[in-house]
Design a protein around this motif. Structure first.
Motif, PDB file in Angstrom:
ATOM      1  N   VAL A   1      59.739 -11.561  14.741  1.00  0.00           N
ATOM      2  CA  VAL A   1      59.801 -10.591  15.851  1.00  0.00           C
ATOM      3  C   VAL A   1      60.816  -9.501  15.521  1.00  0.00           C
ATOM      4  O   VAL A   1      60.569  -8.311  15.734  1.00  0.00           O
ATOM      5  CB  VAL A   1      60.139 -11.292  17.186  1.00  0.00           C
ATOM      6  CG1 VAL A   1      60.400 -10.266  18.283  1.00  0.00           C
ATOM      7  CG2 VAL A   1      59.014 -12.226  17.605  1.00  0.00           C
ATOM      8  N   SER A   2      61.950  -9.882  14.946  1.00  0.00           N
ATOM      9  CA  SER A   2      62.978  -8.869  14.630  1.00  0.00           C
ATOM     10  C   SER A   2      62.442  -7.880  13.595  1.00  0.00           C
ATOM     11  O   SER A   2      62.735  -6.679  13.660  1.00  0.00           O
ATOM     12  CB  SER A   2      64.282  -9.526  14.169  1.00  0.00           C
ATOM     13  OG  SER A   2      64.166  -9.963  12.826  1.00  0.00           O
ATOM     14  N   LYS A   3      61.646  -8.369  12.657  1.00  0.00           N
ATOM     15  CA  LYS A   3      61.061  -7.458  11.649  1.00  0.00           C
ATOM     16  C   LYS A   3      60.023  -6.532  12.295  1.00  0.00           C
ATOM     17  O   LYS A   3      59.865  -5.385  11.886  1.00  0.00           O
ATOM     18  CB  LYS A   3      60.417  -8.245  10.493  1.00  0.00           C
ATOM     19  CG  LYS A   3      61.364  -9.138   9.719  1.00  0.00           C
ATOM     20  CD  LYS A   3      62.570  -8.413   9.175  1.00  0.00           C
ATOM     21  CE  LYS A   3      62.312  -7.682   7.888  1.00  0.00           C
ATOM     22  NZ  LYS A   3      63.548  -7.004   7.385  1.00  0.00           N
ATOM     23  N   LEU A   4      59.320  -7.048  13.308  1.00  0.00           N
ATOM     24  CA  LEU A   4      58.340  -6.201  14.009  1.00  0.00           C
ATOM     25  C   LEU A   4      59.067  -5.112  14.805  1.00  0.00           C
ATOM     26  O   LEU A   4      58.624  -3.970  14.864  1.00  0.00           O
ATOM     27  CB  LEU A   4      57.456  -7.052  14.930  1.00  0.00           C
ATOM     28  CG  LEU A   4      56.591  -8.110  14.215  1.00  0.00           C
ATOM     29  CD1 LEU A   4      55.875  -8.998  15.231  1.00  0.00           C
ATOM     30  CD2 LEU A   4      55.566  -7.442  13.284  1.00  0.00           C
ATOM     31  N   LEU A   5      60.206  -5.486  15.388  1.00  0.00           N
ATOM     32  CA  LEU A   5      61.006  -4.486  16.121  1.00  0.00           C
ATOM     33  C   LEU A   5      61.473  -3.388  15.158  1.00  0.00           C
ATOM     34  O   LEU A   5      61.505  -2.212  15.512  1.00  0.00           O
ATOM     35  CB  LEU A   5      62.202  -5.153  16.807  1.00  0.00           C
ATOM     36  CG  LEU A   5      61.880  -6.181  17.897  1.00  0.00           C
ATOM     37  CD1 LEU A   5      63.160  -6.792  18.463  1.00  0.00           C
ATOM     38  CD2 LEU A   5      61.070  -5.579  19.031  1.00  0.00           C
ATOM     39  N   GLU A   6      61.792  -3.793  13.930  1.00  0.00           N
ATOM     40  CA  GLU A   6      62.196  -2.799  12.922  1.00  0.00           C
ATOM     41  C   GLU A   6      61.092  -1.790  12.644  1.00  0.00           C
ATOM     42  O   GLU A   6      61.350  -0.665  12.231  1.00  0.00           O
ATOM     43  CB  GLU A   6      62.556  -3.488  11.591  1.00  0.00           C
ATOM     44  CG  GLU A   6      63.955  -4.036  11.538  1.00  0.00           C
ATOM     45  CD  GLU A   6      64.241  -4.731  10.220  1.00  0.00           C
ATOM     46  OE1 GLU A   6      63.645  -4.379   9.177  1.00  0.00           O
ATOM     47  OE2 GLU A   6      65.050  -5.667  10.233  1.00  0.00           O
ATOM     48  N   LYS A   7      59.849  -2.217  12.855  1.00  0.00           N
ATOM     49  CA  LYS A   7      58.719  -1.293  12.650  1.00  0.00           C
ATOM     50  C   LYS A   7      58.519  -0.368  13.854  1.00  0.00           C
ATOM     51  O   LYS A   7      57.580   0.410  13.892  1.00  0.00           O
ATOM     52  CB  LYS A   7      57.421  -2.084  12.426  1.00  0.00           C
ATOM     53  CG  LYS A   7      57.386  -2.881  11.135  1.00  0.00           C
ATOM     54  CD  LYS A   7      57.012  -2.016   9.936  1.00  0.00           C
ATOM     55  CE  LYS A   7      56.994  -2.852   8.664  1.00  0.00           C
ATOM     56  NZ  LYS A   7      56.764  -2.015   7.466  1.00  0.00           N
ATOM     57  N   GLY A   8      59.350  -0.547  14.875  1.00  0.00           N
ATOM     58  CA  GLY A   8      59.274   0.342  16.038  1.00  0.00           C
ATOM     59  C   GLY A   8      58.546  -0.257  17.235  1.00  0.00           C
ATOM     60  O   GLY A   8      58.330   0.429  18.236  1.00  0.00           O
ATOM     61  N   VAL A   9      58.183  -1.526  17.142  1.00  0.00           N
ATOM     62  CA  VAL A   9      57.461  -2.176  18.241  1.00  0.00           C
ATOM     63  C   VAL A   9      58.347  -2.259  19.487  1.00  0.00           C
ATOM     64  O   VAL A   9      59.526  -2.583  19.385  1.00  0.00           O
ATOM     65  CB  VAL A   9      57.040  -3.602  17.805  1.00  0.00           C
ATOM     66  CG1 VAL A   9      56.614  -4.451  18.985  1.00  0.00           C
ATOM     67  CG2 VAL A   9      55.927  -3.526  16.768  1.00  0.00           C
ATOM     68  N   ASP A  10      57.770  -1.963  20.654  1.00  0.00           N
ATOM     69  CA  ASP A  10      58.482  -2.116  21.926  1.00  0.00           C
ATOM     70  C   ASP A  10      57.979  -3.408  22.579  1.00  0.00           C
ATOM     71  O   ASP A  10      56.981  -3.417  23.283  1.00  0.00           O
ATOM     72  CB  ASP A  10      58.196  -0.895  22.812  1.00  0.00           C
ATOM     73  CG  ASP A  10      58.976  -0.932  24.125  1.00  0.00           C
ATOM     74  OD1 ASP A  10      59.404  -2.026  24.536  1.00  0.00           O
ATOM     75  OD2 ASP A  10      59.131   0.140  24.741  1.00  0.00           O
ATOM     76  N   LYS A  11      58.693  -4.486  22.314  1.00  0.00           N
ATOM     77  CA  LYS A  11      58.271  -5.822  22.757  1.00  0.00           C
ATOM     78  C   LYS A  11      58.154  -5.888  24.293  1.00  0.00           C
ATOM     79  O   LYS A  11      57.216  -6.474  24.825  1.00  0.00           O
ATOM     80  CB  LYS A  11      59.287  -6.852  22.256  1.00  0.00           C
ATOM     81  CG  LYS A  11      59.064  -8.273  22.709  1.00  0.00           C
ATOM     82  CD  LYS A  11      60.198  -9.161  22.288  1.00  0.00           C
ATOM     83  CE  LYS A  11      61.466  -8.984  23.117  1.00  0.00           C
ATOM     84  NZ  LYS A  11      61.322  -9.316  24.544  1.00  0.00           N
ATOM     85  N   ASP A  12      59.094  -5.272  24.973  1.00  0.00           N
ATOM     86  CA  ASP A  12      59.095  -5.329  26.439  1.00  0.00           C
ATOM     87  C   ASP A  12      57.871  -4.601  27.014  1.00  0.00           C
ATOM     88  O   ASP A  12      57.276  -5.036  27.993  1.00  0.00           O
ATOM     89  CB  ASP A  12      60.374  -4.698  27.006  1.00  0.00           C
ATOM     90  CG  ASP A  12      61.624  -5.399  26.484  1.00  0.00           C
ATOM     91  OD1 ASP A  12      61.481  -6.505  25.922  1.00  0.00           O
ATOM     92  OD2 ASP A  12      62.724  -4.855  26.618  1.00  0.00           O
TER      93      ASP A  12
END
Ligand code: 5GP
Ligand code: MN
Length: 350
Positions: free
Chosen positions: A194-205
């Motif tokens: 998940v942290s790597k996906l956030l690095e790609k700019g994903v807005d999890k919320d």
């Protein structure tokens, strides 16, 4: 760092099959959920960026709450356009069978899938993969097929090529198959991913809001009706049984897929560790089961309802009347009563 889960020889075969392929079809199980749609679309974006002629072909419609996913509009649905779905499968060099472990899980698409001369690759996390693919990459220990897609992309050295769109689809699949990271999600590496996906700019919320908090009014009202009128709590069995008939559906403006997640609701009642949901469909009664902890509901699904699935999330079908289906479920509950009560105790002792 991620542990190297997928055996190296499989990673190499996967990479070389995709490398040599021009036309690729990505498909998933009938009534596709967030993981099925997320995993296939994530691979689709990845392969398109690599210059492949890739297509997502699904057996039937997916929930409206997933229609915002990048690429969702390009998905070919077999039950809308069987001819196009058949053509794509016929012409494919490689078909990735994603988020399912048996050819029959694609419903009416099965014939075209089996007939396709393409090399088939299974990418899945359901236990007990059947023998219909020449390369089987099956990891039931993972949260989701989408997580497996992430791991495969990294394993073939393509983390830097993974696009924002792919990352959004992977995050959606992981989030939906874990109920917003509330079950099947104790592996620390899940959060590394998940942290790597956030690095790609994903807005999890934002994904959470789009998937879980954009329900139709009809669905919410049907849910209220279900909880007040259609649910029986059976504390002696640590269980709850929910029955929704066609008449119940008629009272509310709902679409197919609008009951997604209903089966989980009784598990929020203290003492209930098993939830059984019977839904009257066009030509059968769909059975959805959920459990918490040690109780393996897939065993019950397989034995009584010709189905299967995961330990804590499974399903099957019943062909007959609702009264007969309820009768059979009660028989099953009686057989499993001791195990259900023991599993509840084990959960409480934790
Ligand atoms: P759901 O209750 O969301 O429809 O399904 C939960 C899980 O149960 C699915 O991911 C799938 O693994 C399994 N499942 C549901 N229905 C069936 C079925 O008819 N046959 C089999 N083998 N598995 C099913
Ligand atoms: Mn899945």
């Amino acid at each position: 760092m991620l542990s190297r889960l997928v055996e190296q020889h499989k990673v190499e075969r996967f990479a070389s099959l995709l490398d040599r392929a021009d036309k690729v079809v990505l498909t998933a199980h009938v009534s596709p959920d967030g993981d099925a749609v997320g995993a296939t679309l994530a691979m689709w974006h990845f392969l398109k960026a690599k210059g492949k002629d890739a297509h997502v072909v699904l057996p039937n419609a997916f929930p409206d709450t997933l229609s915002w996913l990048p690429g969702a509009r390009d998905i070919v649905l077999h039950d809308n356009d069987a001819a196009r779905a058949g053509e794509l499968l016929d012409a494919a060099d490689v078909v990735c069978c994603m988020d399912f472990n048996a050819a029959r899980r694609v419903g009416a698409l099965q014939e075209a899938l089996v007939k396709s001369p393409a090399v088939k690759i299974m990418i899945d996390h359901h236990p007990g993969p059947e023998d219909f693919c020449s390369l089987v990459i099956s990891h039931p220990e993972l949260s989701s097929t989408s997580e497996l897609v992430f791991r495969l992309v990294c394993a073939i050295g393509c983390w830097y090529d993974l696009s924002y769109e792919s990352a959004v689809c992977i995050c959606t699949g992981m989030m939906t198959d874990t109920g917003g990271f509330t079950y099947n999600s104790n592996n620390p590496e899940t959060y590394y991913i998940v942290s790597k996906l956030l690095e790609k700019g994903v807005d999890k919320d934002d994904i959470y809001r789009r998937v879980f908090n954009t329900q139709s009014e009809g669905r919410l009202r049907l849910m209220g009706h279900m909880l007040s009128e259609c649910m029986t709590v059976l504390q002696d069995y640590a269980a709850a049984l929910v029955v929704l008939t066609r008449e119940d559906f008629c009272k509310f403006p709902v679409n197919k897929g609008d009951t997604e997640g209903f089966v989980n609701m009784p598990l929020s009642i203290r003492g209930v560790i098993f939830s059984a949901f019977l839904r009257e469909d066009k030509d059968m009664i769909k059975v959805s089961l959920r459990s918490v902890g040690d109780f393996a509901c897939n065993e019950l699904a397989e034995k009584y309802f010709g189905g299967g699935g995961h330990k804590n999330a499974s399903g099957g079908e019943f062909h007959g009347t609702m009264a007969e289906a309820e009768e059979l479920m009660k028989k099953a509950l009686l057989e499993y009563q001791d195990r259900l009560v023991a599993a509840r105790r084990a959960n409480q002792d934790k």
